[in-house]
Design a protein around this motif. Structure first.
Motif, short mmCIF file in Angstrom:
data_model
loop_
_atom_site.label_atom_id
_atom_site.label_comp_id
_atom_site.label_asym_id
_atom_site.label_seq_id
_atom_site.Cartn_x
_atom_site.Cartn_y
_atom_site.Cartn_z
N THR A 115 0.84 -1.19 0.00
CA THR A 115 0.00 0.00 0.00
C THR A 115 0.88 1.24 0.00
O THR A 115 2.10 1.15 0.15
CB THR A 115 -0.98 0.01 1.20
OG1 THR A 115 -1.96 1.02 0.97
CG2 THR A 115 -0.26 0.26 2.50
N GLU A 116 0.21 2.36 -0.16
CA GLU A 116 0.90 3.65 -0.22
C GLU A 116 0.25 4.60 0.76
O GLU A 116 -0.95 4.56 0.99
CB GLU A 116 0.77 4.19 -1.64
CG GLU A 116 1.28 5.58 -1.85
CD GLU A 116 1.04 6.04 -3.27
OE1 GLU A 116 1.97 5.89 -4.09
OE2 GLU A 116 -0.06 6.54 -3.57
N MET A 117 1.06 5.48 1.32
CA MET A 117 0.52 6.56 2.13
C MET A 117 1.25 7.84 1.77
O MET A 117 2.40 7.81 1.31
CB MET A 117 0.65 6.27 3.61
CG MET A 117 2.03 6.20 4.13
SD MET A 117 2.01 5.92 5.90
CE MET A 117 3.73 5.73 6.19
N LYS A 118 0.55 8.95 1.95
CA LYS A 118 1.13 10.26 1.69
C LYS A 118 1.31 10.94 3.04
O LYS A 118 0.43 10.85 3.89
CB LYS A 118 0.20 11.08 0.80
CG LYS A 118 0.80 12.33 0.24
CD LYS A 118 -0.19 12.96 -0.75
CE LYS A 118 0.48 14.03 -1.57
NZ LYS A 118 -0.47 14.63 -2.53
N PHE A 119 2.44 11.60 3.23
CA PHE A 119 2.69 12.25 4.51
C PHE A 119 3.44 13.56 4.28
O PHE A 119 3.95 13.82 3.18
CB PHE A 119 3.47 11.32 5.45
CG PHE A 119 4.86 10.98 5.01
CD1 PHE A 119 5.97 11.65 5.53
CD2 PHE A 119 5.09 9.97 4.08
CE1 PHE A 119 7.25 11.33 5.13
CE2 PHE A 119 6.38 9.65 3.67
CZ PHE A 119 7.46 10.33 4.20
N ILE A 120 3.49 14.37 5.32
CA ILE A 120 4.25 15.61 5.27
C ILE A 120 5.58 15.37 5.98
O ILE A 120 5.60 15.05 7.17
CB ILE A 120 3.49 16.78 5.96
CG1 ILE A 120 2.13 17.00 5.32
CG2 ILE A 120 4.34 18.05 5.94
CD1 ILE A 120 2.15 17.49 3.90
N ASP A 121 6.67 15.50 5.23
CA ASP A 121 8.01 15.36 5.80
C ASP A 121 8.40 16.72 6.38
O ASP A 121 8.34 17.74 5.70
CB ASP A 121 9.01 14.94 4.73
CG ASP A 121 10.38 14.69 5.30
OD1 ASP A 121 10.73 13.51 5.48
OD2 ASP A 121 11.10 15.66 5.58
N THR A 122 8.80 16.73 7.63
CA THR A 122 9.11 17.99 8.31
C THR A 122 10.56 18.07 8.76
O THR A 122 10.90 18.86 9.63
CB THR A 122 8.20 18.20 9.53
OG1 THR A 122 8.33 17.07 10.39
CG2 THR A 122 6.75 18.37 9.12
N GLN A 123 11.44 17.25 8.16
CA GLN A 123 12.86 17.27 8.57
C GLN A 123 13.50 18.62 8.26
O GLN A 123 14.33 19.09 9.00
CB GLN A 123 13.63 16.16 7.89
CG GLN A 123 13.25 14.80 8.42
CD GLN A 123 14.06 13.69 7.76
OE1 GLN A 123 15.07 13.94 7.14
NE2 GLN A 123 13.60 12.47 7.90
N GLU A 124 13.15 19.21 7.14
CA GLU A 124 13.63 20.55 6.80
C GLU A 124 12.41 21.42 6.56
O GLU A 124 11.66 21.68 7.47
CB GLU A 124 14.56 20.47 5.58
CG GLU A 124 15.86 19.73 5.89
CD GLU A 124 16.77 19.63 4.70
OE1 GLU A 124 16.59 20.37 3.71
OE2 GLU A 124 17.70 18.80 4.75
N GLU A 125 12.21 21.87 5.33
CA GLU A 125 10.97 22.57 4.99
C GLU A 125 9.88 21.51 4.82
O GLU A 125 10.12 20.46 4.25
CB GLU A 125 11.15 23.34 3.67
CG GLU A 125 12.08 24.51 3.77
CD GLU A 125 11.52 25.62 4.63
OE1 GLU A 125 10.32 25.93 4.50
OE2 GLU A 125 12.28 26.17 5.45
#
Length: 192
Positions: free
Chosen positions: A122-132
């Motif tokens: 399966t796939e999921m979409k997420f917000i990466d917050t490591q930088e911007e």
């Protein structure tokens, strides 16, 4: 009872010349990754960087820290048993439920049945917050077959999905479990 020492695992890279009549075949632009003589096998882009980890293997589109995506695989040999009823779909759902990233969307679970393996992903979409803050996708696959269980993950930026989804598609299409290679220079597999 004495404690076991932690292993200081070191990988040894060995390059072998293929024999002229070898049976190895992959699509143009791809190479074949084989772990443990054939416990797990699939195709990855030919120019990707390989980084063995202590308990997994990583493939990156570029050398870190300039990489934009990561395909990672780990596997476990299982004791001989009938694993056909193992609940792969619910196991994958549980993995997603325990994910601590900032998930904004989840895809459906895809099931692929092969003669010797069952694959769910399966796939999921997420917000990466490591930088911007940046939108990213993560695909997760659990496969079971021939007394081998494997986990494959693929993380990539949302704005690069069009060029990277074919990499995942080829890895899933070529994924083979438990087809052991007798001679790596020819690609002959057991029980040829």
């Amino acid at each position: 009872m004495a404690k076991r020492k932690k292993s200081n695992l070191q990988w040894i890279k060995e390059t072998l010349e293929l024999k002229p009549d070898h049976r190895w075949e992959s699509p143009s632009g791809y190479k074949i990754f084989v772990a443990n003589r054939g416990a797990v096998r699939f195709n990855v882009p030919q120019d990707w960087v390989f980084e063995p980890q202590e308990k997994s293997f990583k493939f990156l589109d570029k050398k870190p820290p300039n990489d934009d995506c990561c395909l990672e695989v780990s596997f476990n040999p299982l004791p001989p048993n009938d694993w056909s009823q193992f609940p792969l779909k619910s196991t994958l759902k549980k993995v997603l439920e325990n994910d601590s990233r900032n998930i904004i969307a989840k895809g459906e679970i895809i099931t692929v049945k092969r003669q010797t393996a069952k694959i769910v992903w399966t796939e999921m979409k997420f917000i990466d917050t490591q930088e911007e803050p940046r939108e990213a996708f993560s695909r997760t696959c659990i496969a079971l077959g021939s007394n081998i269980q494997c986990l494959i993950t693929f993380d990539y930026w949302a704005d690069q999905a069009e060029q990277l989804i074919p990499v995942w598609d080829e890895a899933m299409r070529s994924l083979t479990l438990g087809l052991y290679i007798r001679d790596p220079m020819t690609g002959l597999a057991f029980p040829d």
